[in-house]
Design an enzyme around this catalytic site. Sequence first.
Site: not given
Ligand SMILES: C=C1C[C@]23C[C@@]1(O)CC[C@H]2[C@@]12CC[C@H](O)[C@@](C)(C(=O)O1)[C@H]2[C@@H]3C(=O)O
Ligand SMILES: O=C(O)CCC(=O)C(=O)O
Ligand SMILES: [Fe+2]
Length: 336
Positions: A209, A211, A266, A276
């Site tokens: 994904h 961020d 990543h 981890r």
């Molecule tokens: C599948 C998902 C988890 C996420 C919200 C989403 O619908 C798409 C973006 C995902 C992500 C990736 C980065 C971060 O870990 C996170 C907190 C964010 O802001 O976007 C997660 C979201 C989540 O885990 O709620």
């Molecule tokens: O746990 C990690 O090292 C990366 C996790 C990550 O990419 C995330 O939480 O968005």
């Molecule tokens: Fe991430």
Amino acid sequence: MVVLSQPIVDGNIAHIKTCKMAATAAKAVAIPVVDLSQSGAKTLIVEACRDLGFFKVINHRISMDFVTRLESEALKFFKLPAPEKAKSGPPNPFGYGSKVIGPNGDVGWVEYLLFSTNPDLASRNPSSTATGISLTLWEMVNEYVSAVREMACEVLEMIADELEMTTREALSRLIRDRKSDSCIRINHYPARPSLRALTGRSLIGFGEHTDPQIISVLRSNDASGLQISDGGSRWVAVPPDDATFFFIVGDSLQVMTNGRLRSVRHRVVAEGARARLSMVYFGGAPLTEKITPLEGVMEEGEESLYEEFTWREYKESAYKTRLGDDRLSLFQKSAQ
Ligand SMILES: C=C1C[C@]23C[C@@]1(O)CC[C@H]2[C@@]12CC[C@H](O)[C@@](C)(C(=O)O1)[C@H]2[C@@H]3C(=O)O
Ligand SMILES: O=C(O)CCC(=O)C(=O)O
Ligand SMILES: [Fe+2]
């Protein structure tokens, strides 16, 4: 009966994706290292953000003794019996989650705590009294967020300076803002030594994904697993380094620089031998802020590659997507 080790994440893993060990064999790409105390740091940071969207920092002035204590406190939480941890969940989106990531069916070999640092959303965090999360952990997470936010601001100011934005604070003001919509995630990838030996494959801990926010600051213990995309089809394994912090360019920063700095895909492959633990601070803009290329960055006559949107609009759209989706493409002008 004495319980020697408890299953930290519950039983069935059949629905979690795996990848071939060969796919995890790292391409030799050096991870850029930036010494924050050096005068040339801002140039190296911008170079790394253009090339990879990823770098690590040394001489960051954050107390590693404190970070190690926070890590132990977080591990105490993850070692609690599952029903205790479940009191802090399910994540909606904040709270404790096990295997399920986000609202749209993504799963991984991970359990986590996700908290908002935005005071307006604090009521959506698990309540500190009835959750199994110790007061010490709450306090330490808050202190950690303040320290990491400050370091992120320092880095964003160097980026603004190097890109000749109108002010040094053009980016950092967004995450210093009291209403900054930032969050912190503590991920625990339990050890699972037998899997790789039995199947020759590794479990996906956290699927690929980008961020969505401006910038993410990641710290992990010395267990491997993090991989970044080289922008093509190869994954680059990031050697763990528990003395440094890794910076990840987010989608918002890509838009604010009109594609000059790129958000990096990543993922985490749970290699199994060692557990981890990672802590990721996601620095996001206030909900009402327009995410648009910033003045000073654009050449004369250059047009934005993206439709105009606020962080609220982007975030709402992101939460309707699957983890691996290309969320920015929905806002790309050429997509229409
Ligand atoms: C599948 C998902 C988890 C996420 C919200 C989403 O619908 C798409 C973006 C995902 C992500 C990736 C980065 C971060 O870990 C996170 C907190 C964010 O802001 O976007 C997660 C979201 C989540 O885990 O709620
Ligand atoms: O746990 C990690 O090292 C990366 C996790 C990550 O990419 C995330 O939480 O968005
Ligand atoms: Fe991430």
